[in-house]
Write an enzyme that holds these catalytic residues in place. Structure first.
Site, PDB file in Angstrom:
ATOM      1  N   LYS A 123       0.923  -1.411   0.053  1.00  0.00           N
ATOM      2  CA  LYS A 123       0.200  -0.110   0.096  1.00  0.00           C
ATOM      3  C   LYS A 123       0.362   1.650  -0.184  1.00  0.00           C
ATOM      4  O   LYS A 123       0.508   1.994  -0.567  1.00  0.00           O
ATOM      5  CB  LYS A 123      -1.207  -0.145   1.001  1.00  0.00           C
ATOM      6  CG  LYS A 123      -2.227  -0.898   1.187  1.00  0.00           C
ATOM      7  CD  LYS A 123      -2.914  -0.889   1.950  1.00  0.00           C
ATOM      8  CE  LYS A 123      -3.833  -1.875   2.140  1.00  0.00           C
ATOM      9  NZ  LYS A 123      -4.541  -2.858   2.748  1.00  0.00           N
ATOM     10  N   LYS A 202      -5.013 -11.489 -10.620  1.00  0.00           N
ATOM     11  CA  LYS A 202      -6.021 -12.075  -9.547  1.00  0.00           C
ATOM     12  C   LYS A 202      -7.142 -10.844  -9.395  1.00  0.00           C
ATOM     13  O   LYS A 202      -7.297  -9.766  -9.425  1.00  0.00           O
ATOM     14  CB  LYS A 202      -5.483 -11.312  -8.098  1.00  0.00           C
ATOM     15  CG  LYS A 202      -6.143 -11.864  -6.971  1.00  0.00           C
ATOM     16  CD  LYS A 202      -4.903 -11.308  -5.540  1.00  0.00           C
ATOM     17  CE  LYS A 202      -4.698 -11.674  -4.312  1.00  0.00           C
ATOM     18  NZ  LYS A 202      -6.279 -11.039  -4.255  1.00  0.00           N
ATOM     19  N   LYS A 205     -10.758  -6.002  -6.149  1.00  0.00           N
ATOM     20  CA  LYS A 205     -11.095  -4.817  -5.847  1.00  0.00           C
ATOM     21  C   LYS A 205     -10.606  -3.593  -6.448  1.00  0.00           C
ATOM     22  O   LYS A 205     -10.891  -2.896  -6.959  1.00  0.00           O
ATOM     23  CB  LYS A 205     -11.588  -4.210  -4.326  1.00  0.00           C
ATOM     24  CG  LYS A 205     -13.520  -4.477  -4.569  1.00  0.00           C
ATOM     25  CD  LYS A 205     -13.426  -4.438  -3.131  1.00  0.00           C
ATOM     26  CE  LYS A 205     -14.834  -5.052  -2.958  1.00  0.00           C
ATOM     27  NZ  LYS A 205     -14.824  -5.630  -1.530  1.00  0.00           N
TER      28      LYS A 205
END
Ligand code: TRP
Length: 333
Positions: A123, A202, A205
């Site tokens: 992230k 994969k 979202k």
């Protein structure tokens, strides 16, 4: 470990725990990797399943959006077969003891352990300015797991490392303060470890390549039709194992159907459009009855609320017991 050997080790008191974040409509990846296996385990031992709303606060969601997503996720779980008479189903934040345990565990958690977490590093690498909550996320998750003395934690592959953090923290706590927590095992369904999305990556979202469980059927059909394939002509022989349509088909089909479809791929003469259509039919057979149930549930938010409250009351009994023991062991009592 298979389901039977787990049962032999843990007996009928085997504790199963998993949580899912209310970050918007769950997709097929969430369903096959976590929701379905977790729901199936409700018959195998004592299952604790919860909506991880505290975790979602790390992304600072909008007030109304978060509330709506919590209710809808609860409806999704109930529609998919979660039985609140069997599993303890609750909202994470309804058991405030959790934040107490998070603090106590954080005081024995090395900073380096959290710094090594891939999910956090990814992230940050993607440009997210991390808040302290995001960094602490694995400690909160460890508290979830250890609070209920869980043995088995069904999760997607991306959460495996976080369950290992919980194990490390449990080992450390037990060493310092005496045997307290069983060591949790992540349970990852190997055949569904990575579920491919409509673009072949994969399903996630953050890639915008997901197919939701519920929602407008025409739109969902379009998503199936959009699945990316290679550019082989209908006549050519095709490789099922490198095809995203086939990968999704396998999740719904039984062994015989899987073999037949694989043979049709190899034989040539199968159009990808036909394979997509058949996959969509499988999806419909599976989800249409659940969709009707979900609509009834969403129409009655008070019922959903009462289920979650009830679940939290049951979860709190175990949480309070654990906290008494933990506080006594660390010297707070
Ligand atoms: N972090 C998990 C996710 O995003 C959700 C979660 C929170 C969880 N606490 C947990 C999963 C405890 C398993 C066990 O998917």
């Amino acid at each position: 470990m298979n389901d039977r050997s787990q049962k032999q080790i843990y007996g009928k008191n085997m504790r199963i725990l998993s949580g899912i974040q209310p970050t918007g409509a769950p997709h097929l990846g969430n369903y096959f990797a976590m929701m379905k296996p977790a729901i199936e385990l409700q018959n195998q031992g004592e299952a604790f399943l919860f909506i991880a709303d505290y975790h979602t606060l790390t992304t600072t969601p909008n007030h109304n959006t978060l509330r709506k997503q919590i209710t809808e996720l609860a409806a999704d779980f109930l529609a998919c077969g979660l039985n609140p008479e069997k599993a303890i189903f609750f909202r994470q934040s309804d058991v405030p003891e959790l934040t107490e345990l998070t603090w106590i565990l954080s005081c024995i958690t090395p900073v380096g352990l959290l710094e090594r977490c891939h999910s956090y590093k990814d992230k940050v690498a993607n440009g997210i300015a991390p808040n302290c909550g995001l960094f602490f996320y694995p400690v909160l998750m460890s508290a979830d797991i250890l609070m209920y003395k869980s043995n088995i934690v069904p999760v997607g592959k991306d959460q495996k490392q976080h369950v290992e953090v919980a194990r490390d923290i449990a080992i450390k706590f037990n060493n310092i303060y005496g045997e307290t927590f069983p060591l949790p095992e992540p349970q990852i369904k190997e055949n569904v470890a990575t579920i491919s999305g409509t673009d072949g990556r994969k399903m996630s979202k953050s890639y915008g390549n997901t197919i939701p469980l519920f929602g407008n059927e025409n739109q969902i059909k379009k998503l199936f039709m959009k699945i990316v394939t290679d550019s082989k002509t209908p006549e050519e022989s095709k490789d099922p194992d490198s095809c995203s349509i086939f990968a999704l088909y396998k999740l719904f089909a039984n062994e015989r159907q899987i073999e037949e479809m694989a043979a049709r791929y190899r034989a040539g003469g199968l159009m990808y459009g036909t394979a997509k259509q058949e996959l969509f039919e499988m999806y419909k057979v599976h989800f249409t009855p659940l969709r009707e149930k979900r609509e009834e549930l969403v129409a009655d938010p008070q019922y959903i609320e009462s289920i979650l409250r009830n679940g939290a009351e049951k979860a709190a009994i175990t949480a309070k017991k654990t906290m008494e023991e933990v506080k006594e062991k660390v010297g707070l009592r």
